[in-house]
Write an enzyme that holds these catalytic residues in place. Sequence first.
Site, mmCIF file in Angstrom:
data_model
loop_
_atom_site.group_PDB
_atom_site.id
_atom_site.type_symbol
_atom_site.label_atom_id
_atom_site.label_comp_id
_atom_site.label_asym_id
_atom_site.label_seq_id
_atom_site.Cartn_x
_atom_site.Cartn_y
_atom_site.Cartn_z
ATOM 1 N N GLY A 215 43.587 -1.493 18.941
ATOM 2 C CA GLY A 215 44.357 -1.219 17.802
ATOM 3 C C GLY A 215 44.221 -0.080 17.006
ATOM 4 C CB SER A 216 45.364 0.572 13.662
ATOM 5 O OG SER A 216 46.522 0.585 13.814
ATOM 6 C CB ALA A 217 39.688 -0.637 14.907
ATOM 7 C CG ASP A 464 46.964 -1.029 10.356
ATOM 8 O OD1 ASP A 464 45.982 -0.722 9.489
ATOM 9 O OD2 ASP A 464 46.698 -1.038 11.566
#
Length: 487
Positions: A215-217, A464
Amino acid sequence: MIRYIRRAAGFCLLLLVALLANAARVQLFEADELNSNSANRRTTIDRYDEPRGNILVGEESVTGSEDTGQQLAFERTYRHGPLYAPVTGYASQTYGTTLLENAEDGILSGTDPILAPLPLWGDITRSRQPGGDVVTTIDGSMQRAAYEGLDGRRGAVAALDPTTGRILALVSSPSYDPEVLSGTGSSVTDAWARLNRAPSQPMLNRAIRQTYPPGSAFKIVTAAAALDARVVTDPDADTDTPSPYVLPGTSTVLPNEARGCEKASLAEAIRVSCNTVLAHLGVEVGLEGMLDAVERFGFNDNDLKIPSRVARSNFDSDMSDDQLAQSSIGQFDTSATPLQMAMVASAVANGGELMRPRLVDRVTTDDGDTVRQQGNDSYHRAMNPATAQQLQRMMVDVVDDGTGANAAIDGVTVGGKTGTAQHGVDNSGIPYAWFISWAQAPDSGRPAVAVAVVVEDAAADRADISGGGNAAPIARAVMEAALEGRG
């Protein structure tokens, strides 16, 4: 008469020579094959006739051996078994060995030639030495902080020393007690069946053997690629990213959970986690550039060992632009182990230099004499030093004034990145909550620790910030333990 006696004696002597020659042939050429034959029970009896060497965390042995008085005399015991199971694995008389018990079996069982007093000693004497010890890099207080932080929820934590690559914590949850598999009999087979049937998969090492969509990591990797490729030269300048952003070659609109992402700068996109900006930048970097960048971080490496094997973290090598856009924000087929994402944070914290992760500090004889010392080894230059410095500032902004506020530690420089990874059919599954981070004490010239946390069953919405709500507090506890240890 004497002549016949002489002939008989000569024939007997010939038979004796043949017998001795055959015995020598067996010992010299067939011994290894006979020893490894599954029907040869003497090898198994000999293996468990002496105590096994131990695995240590700091000065404390977290394993032991118990004399059962049975034919297979010594069974493996474990102190704090569930806490250290992702590190030790199990040594079972029924099911063999895993993880460190497997990777360092030669040392622990006493069969490794490095333990012998002289070269070829074991081959000449057909003997083995007392089992040696394996001293890990694990920090006991950090391991416990991670384990207690997960509190039985499905997930994992990996923590590294960015400047050395030493693995300081490696936790998988839920866990199990490897001691229940040590011996033989119905209790062991019943335990094996129960553990393998459990829906929570307690024997799965989620820290190094399970991959998740990051994901956003993952946006930290894409940001590094964009800065290194000079697609972005000023991280504070507006980008030309439209909002809404339509995935290239499709009519699919990529949504943002955050606001204010239209033409947002890279720094702002990292702080509030704009999908559109990072997806657009990934496409501008291009597939070849993204592949070059991700592989410097360790993605697509099939051979990473710590010394236990680590599952391959994936970034596809053949994609359309719309798939590349999704991959650049940690979705589509992008997947990573928690250890891999700790390596991402570690590379940023260490000025772009990624050290090879390792779980073993040294191995010793049973008397404590060191026979092998593991050194620090550079794995890759993951990014330019200037890029790492820019990303450090952006990750600090995430914690100071963004989605990672729950990781903040008073008086300590903390950088982080939240992530919510969607999965399941039509993204119907509960999102995985991610947080990657690093911490540096104000009086230190180097970072103390880099951490990655993933929580599978997080009670999270699709914003998020869920990674900041569920995973960041666990990372903070691990970082605090690291900083206390440095104090």
